[in-house]
Design an enzyme around this catalytic site. Structure first.
Site: not given
Length: 321
Positions: A239, A268, A287
């Site tokens: 994270r 994000e 990601h």
């Protein structure tokens, strides 16, 4: 029974099928809806009984506007985009996918480290650009080559993914330390548990595999970075909020941290003013640790199972019981 998928494209850009979910009710799939509070979210849920989401938020306000909503299925492990406490008050179970990408996320973490140590893509690009054929010597390297054999890796968070990473590091003959508030026999089989300060002081490479809790938010900060070895490497595909990004950028620019491999950032998609974008030796990917087709198929299968369990009156993987 009406089912709506609000942001299905990332889970299924065309290489999977929604047919098993479609078999459970009248299905509507939207590729994208919104990643912040937006009236369109409630509009698209409409009178649906079940909302399936990945990163589209479902807030208290949205829930209130959708009185027919009976269940929320999250196409992910993390469910912080849902006001799950309020959903509980309204009798709406929120179901997630507790595990689906253990091996691929561990693989990806080590992959980030290997790219930092050897710069594979850079050297391939230079060969194709003609540098090797025109080189005066029989080989060259533009960055220091780092051998990991015998070095110490520290893993903060030794759950399923941390253990998967540790097993790969064991195979590479690295010493593996771990810090976790919960210690298990499975963890002891692949790493040596130590306190956080010991891990920070002794590790050549530090992996973040812990969940985001108040106790772990910003765990990589100026104070803790100062406790690390000079030239440490940091890997984070857990994270983004685990890292105080300006502190890490400063450490990269000063050389205190040699390099960072990141698959996550605090906001994000990444913002243009994120200090890590201009930091030295910082590898950032969008990601995608979780995104192998096999892992996404498991997400699909478990989500279908979650929805079916709700329809059968015995919902599973409920995070707000």
């Amino acid at each position: 029974m009406k089912i709506v998928v609000l942001d299905g494209y990332t889970e299924n850009p065309g290489d999977l099928s929604w047919k098993d979910l479609e078999a459970l009710g009248e299905l509507m799939v939207y590729d994208r809806t919104a990643y912040a509070e937006d009236p369109l979210i409630a509009e698209r849920i409409g009178d649906a009984d079940i909302a399936v989401i990945n990163k589209t938020p479902i807030s208290r306000a949205t829930i209130d506007k959708c009185p027919n909503l009976k269940a929320i299925a999250v196409l992910a492990t993390g469910y912080n985009v849902v006001d799950y406490a309020y959903a509980k008050e309204k009798g709406i179970p929120v179901m997630n996918v507790p595990t689906y990408g253990t091996q691929i996320v561990g693989q990806y973490a080590v992959g980030l480290l290997l790219e930092i140590c050897s710069h594979y893509q850079h050297h391939s690009d230079t060969v194709k650009a003609g540098k090797w054929q025109n080189n005066a010597d029989w080989c060259y390297w533009d960055y220091p080559m780092i051998e990991l054999y015998g070095k110490t890796a520290g893993i903060i968070g030794l759950g399923r993914i941390g253990q998967a990473t540790a097993k790969i590091l064991n195979a590479m003959s690295m010493k593996v330390l771990a810090y976790d508030t919960y210690q298990s026999d499975a963890g002891k089989a692949v790493a040596e548990y130590v306190d956080l300060d010991t891990l920070l002081a002794q590790s050549d490479v530090i992996f973040l595999h812990c969940p985001l809790f108040p106790s772990t938010e910003g765990i990589i900060n100026k104070k803790n970075i100062a406790k690390m070895k000079d030239g440490v490497i940091l890997i984070n595909n857990s994270r983004g909020q685990l890292v105080v990004e300006q502190d890490l950028a400063d450490a990269l620019n000063s050389g205190k941290v040699y390099a960072a491999g990141l698959d996550v950032v605090s906001t994000e998609p990444i913002k243009a003013d994120n200090p890590l974008l201009k930091a030295k030796n910082c590898l950032i990917t969008p990601h995608i640790s979780w995104a192998a087709q096999a892992a996404r198929q498991r997400i699909m299968d478990i989500t279908v199972s979650n929805v079916k369990s709700f329809l059968d009156g015995a919902p599973v993987n409920v995070v707000n019981k």
